[in-house]
Design an enzyme around this catalytic site. Sequence first.
Site, PDB file in Angstrom:
ATOM      1  N   GLY A   1       0.837  -1.195   0.000  1.00 29.28           N
ATOM      2  CA  GLY A   1       0.000   0.000   0.000  1.00 29.28           C
ATOM      3  C   GLY A   1       0.869   1.240   0.000  1.00 29.28           C
ATOM      4  O   GLY A   1       2.100   1.163   0.044  1.00 29.28           O
TER       5      GLY A   1
ATOM      6  N   ASP B   1      -5.600   9.447  14.884  1.00 33.25           N
ATOM      7  CA  ASP B   1      -5.893   9.255  13.462  1.00 33.25           C
ATOM      8  C   ASP B   1      -6.595   7.915  13.219  1.00 33.25           C
ATOM      9  O   ASP B   1      -6.197   7.134  12.359  1.00 33.25           O
ATOM     10  CB  ASP B   1      -4.587   9.328  12.654  1.00 33.25           C
ATOM     11  CG  ASP B   1      -4.835   9.616  11.178  1.00 33.25           C
ATOM     12  OD1 ASP B   1      -5.954  10.033  10.831  1.00 33.25           O
ATOM     13  OD2 ASP B   1      -3.909   9.428  10.377  1.00 33.25           O
TER      14      ASP B   1
ATOM     15  N   GLY C   1       0.718   8.472   3.230  1.00 33.60           N
ATOM     16  CA  GLY C   1       1.113   9.854   3.036  1.00 33.60           C
ATOM     17  C   GLY C   1       2.616  10.038   2.930  1.00 33.60           C
ATOM     18  O   GLY C   1       3.085  10.945   2.259  1.00 33.60           O
TER      19      GLY C   1
ATOM     20  N   GLY D   1       5.021   7.531   2.278  1.00 34.42           N
ATOM     21  CA  GLY D   1       5.805   6.492   1.625  1.00 34.42           C
ATOM     22  C   GLY D   1       4.999   5.235   1.411  1.00 34.42           C
ATOM     23  O   GLY D   1       3.801   5.200   1.668  1.00 34.42           O
ATOM     24  N   SER D   2       5.694   4.225   0.940  1.00 36.21           N
ATOM     25  CA  SER D   2       5.015   2.979   0.602  1.00 36.21           C
ATOM     26  C   SER D   2       5.292   1.905   1.641  1.00 36.21           C
ATOM     27  O   SER D   2       6.279   1.976   2.373  1.00 36.21           O
ATOM     28  CB  SER D   2       5.504   2.496  -0.762  1.00 36.21           C
ATOM     29  OG  SER D   2       5.208   3.474  -1.726  1.00 36.21           O
TER      30      SER D   2
HETATM   31  N1  ATP Z   1       1.574  -3.998   8.808  1.00 38.03           N
HETATM   32  C1  ATP Z   1       0.978  -3.983   7.619  1.00 38.03           C
HETATM   33  N2  ATP Z   1       0.661  -5.130   7.015  1.00 38.03           N
HETATM   34  C2  ATP Z   1       0.052  -5.135   5.817  1.00 38.03           C
HETATM   35  N3  ATP Z   1      -0.281  -4.035   5.130  1.00 38.03           N
HETATM   36  C3  ATP Z   1       0.006  -2.851   5.679  1.00 38.03           C
HETATM   37  C4  ATP Z   1       0.656  -2.756   6.940  1.00 38.03           C
HETATM   38  N4  ATP Z   1       0.809  -1.454   7.226  1.00 38.03           N
HETATM   39  C5  ATP Z   1       0.266  -0.768   6.216  1.00 38.03           C
HETATM   40  N5  ATP Z   1      -0.213  -1.597   5.265  1.00 38.03           N
HETATM   41  C6  ATP Z   1      -0.869  -1.233   4.000  1.00 38.03           C
HETATM   42  O1  ATP Z   1      -0.249  -0.080   3.493  1.00 38.03           O
HETATM   43  C7  ATP Z   1      -1.195   0.978   3.347  1.00 38.03           C
HETATM   44  C8  ATP Z   1      -0.506   2.277   3.639  1.00 38.03           C
HETATM   45  O2  ATP Z   1      -0.283   2.368   5.010  1.00 38.03           O
HETATM   46  P1  ATP Z   1       0.233   3.701   5.683  1.00 38.03           P
HETATM   47  O3  ATP Z   1       0.122   3.528   7.142  1.00 38.03           O
HETATM   48  O4  ATP Z   1       1.542   4.063   5.121  1.00 38.03           O
HETATM   49  O5  ATP Z   1      -0.740   4.812   5.132  1.00 38.03           O
HETATM   50  P2  ATP Z   1      -2.260   5.137   5.391  1.00 38.03           P
HETATM   51  O6  ATP Z   1      -2.648   4.761   6.774  1.00 38.03           O
HETATM   52  O7  ATP Z   1      -3.071   4.554   4.283  1.00 38.03           O
HETATM   53  O8  ATP Z   1      -2.254   6.678   5.189  1.00 38.03           O
HETATM   54  P3  ATP Z   1      -1.642   7.798   6.149  1.00 38.03           P
HETATM   55  O9  ATP Z   1      -0.211   7.856   5.829  1.00 38.03           O
HETATM   56  O10 ATP Z   1      -2.373   9.015   5.738  1.00 38.03           O
HETATM   57  O11 ATP Z   1      -1.959   7.375   7.552  1.00 38.03           O
HETATM   58  C9  ATP Z   1      -2.320   0.629   4.299  1.00 38.03           C
HETATM   59  O12 ATP Z   1      -3.527   1.204   3.873  1.00 38.03           O
HETATM   60  C10 ATP Z   1      -2.335  -0.885   4.253  1.00 38.03           C
HETATM   61  O13 ATP Z   1      -3.125  -1.339   3.175  1.00 38.03           O
END
Ligand code: ATP
Length: 675
Positions: A96, A219, A99, A101-102
């Site tokens: 995923g 959040d 905000g 990074g990936s």
């Molecule tokens: N521990 C994890 N295991 C599996 N997938 C994950 C994990 N953490 C994050 N992801 C995937 O990556 C995506 C991006 O997560 P991230 O926390 O970077 O951003 P977000 O929560 O979507 O946005 P923001 O940065 O605004 O909080 C998530 O929506 C999820 O689908």
Amino acid sequence: MPSRHSPPDIAPLQPTAVSNNHHRLHTLPLIIAGSLILTGALLILFTILLYRKLYRNRTAPSDLISKSPQHYQCRRFSYSQLRRATNSFSESTQLGHGGFGSVYKADLPSGNSLAVKVMDSSAGSLQGEREFHNELSLSSHLIGSPHVVSLLGFSSDRRGRRLILVYELMANRSLQDALLDRKCEELMDWNKRFEIATDIAKGIEFLHSCCDPPIIHGDIKPSNILLDSDFKAKIGDFGLARVKSDDLVSGNDTRILIEEEEKRIDVGDDNGSILEETESVITVFEDGNAVNLSPETGASPGAGSVLSPETCAVSVLTASSGAVTGLSPEVGLEKGSVSESCLEQMSVESSSKQKVGSRRDWWWKQDNNGGSRGGIESGSVKDYVMEWIGSEIKKESDNNKEWVKNGDGSSSVTKKKKKEKKRKPREWWKEEFCEELTRKKRKKKKKKKKRGLSSISSIDSWFHRDDGDDAASVHDQSHNPCKRKKRNSIDWWVDGLSGELKSVIGKKNSQDSGLWCDVNVQKSGGVSSTPSMRGTVCYIAPECGGGGVLSEKCDVYSFGVLLLVLVSGRRPLQVTASPMSEFERANLISWAKQLACNGKLLELVDKSIHSLEKEQAVLCITIALLCLQRSPVKRPTMKEIVQMLSGAAEPPHLPFEFSPSPPMGFPFKSRKKAR
Ligand SMILES: Nc1ncnc2c1ncn2[C@@H]1O[C@H](COP(=O)(O)OP(=O)(O)OP(=O)(O)O)[C@@H](O)[C@H]1O
């Protein structure tokens, strides 16, 4: 004979002295120049060393972090190992995108898999770095709950530009992804959804009650709820979380502050804010080349311009959130992305109108951001929106002259026929809106005749509604059928938006527009949410947006929105179908309130759900509405919520303002009549 003395050897010496002097004179500047060069070189060297030291400190926080005892339980991973495990952070391993990074799936040689969140600090995102620090520093507090995603460690590349957080892998990724994007079959089972709701509540309760000092997540939203292989929910992403320390306001202080704030608003508004708002609307549109924003007057030819449904829909939905799956007829009322330029324009303009609030903690401070109460004052929100709509109207007006005529009924039949042939997808919108406008026009004329009231744009009245007023007005109308009649689908649709707009506009972020961009569904299925320092639009409590008072009740509010999303299986803001009647459902919170007032709570439940336990569904919606009360004090604590959900406490009653209308014909006689 006098002996002749040979002249003393002075004469030959003189030229030597002169040459020595000359030599000295020549060498002196050389020496000075040399020493200057040397000093300069030393200075440059010193500066370079100093710069490198500072630069290293800034870009390689992990080095410092690893020295801090509180992070020792957080393992430092080898960067090259992680790079190999993610196939050099290839797209194929991407889970995923957030905000900052990936997130990638890392398959270790041992056979274990991890989730690796990579933040590229070379982009210069200080906020990303802060979130990185924040998450690491909180990790020590977060051990011990089965409902919190474990942070296993961190890493960074050699130059410290890529900061990495390593988490346990959650096989089903985020709730956002599983429920709203992939629509996983497992989540169509009511029991699973109820279980998830309970797990989330327990997770937040753990943060609020079991952590010492308590932690406020800040959040809570579906993309921060992660699901394991069994679809068990855990709370993740503590980048915006914070420890509730002594310098933070205590519960009582919060109450005092909120009460003071409410008083201030009451008094302030009485002192002319409404008048100012009304005036400002008029001024904005007078300035805006005599654009008349009132749908009633706008529909008339010659008014210069008209508020087209497109404009209205796009502006309000755009303003409210990126969480809009249907935007306007142009985008076919399917998933579409909000125009970035609009978002940017909105954020930039709005940020300039904000009052910068002062907060002690960096957590609240954000570049170009801040503000009092929601980051903005209600007047400026509305001004902004009005201005924005005005500018959109100007663009639209040239294209829509024909439509205005049609709306007024003055165009010829042949023209109509021609138009029907060319009927574009957006036409239905215009037609329906025209009807709406003419209806309003008639009503307004009647009103004027009867009461002689001055004309105030109905759009203006939309924006006079606040979150609190919203509830009151819902209730008011539900208890007064006459009043309710006056409301139409557009009114409902826009209801409650002012609060959301406040949040939106308080969210200017240096990296993106500061809006919740769930519309930008990534290839991987992940979503990009707002990298905001204050939570996410639609989920953030009204009192927390823009640097307001932070308390556990902010999380409670966000949980309320999440609960509605979970029950309804939809985003907080979206238009799912074309008819105008659908607008009233666009705003999930308003719709839930409306249904509560009408005693039809179960209509909110996702139609795809099977094995529905109606009582549980009603319980969930009722709890959500309790959480969404404007006054934080009135919201239940997470502990109480867990008790309600688990059946340990009595099922709650709906807040009074959302309780269904009493039966009609209530035998109430006024004193006057009795006499
Ligand atoms: N521990 C994890 N295991 C599996 N997938 C994950 C994990 N953490 C994050 N992801 C995937 O990556 C995506 C991006 O997560 P991230 O926390 O970077 O951003 P977000 O929560 O979507 O946005 P923001 O940065 O605004 O909080 C998530 O929506 C999820 O689908």
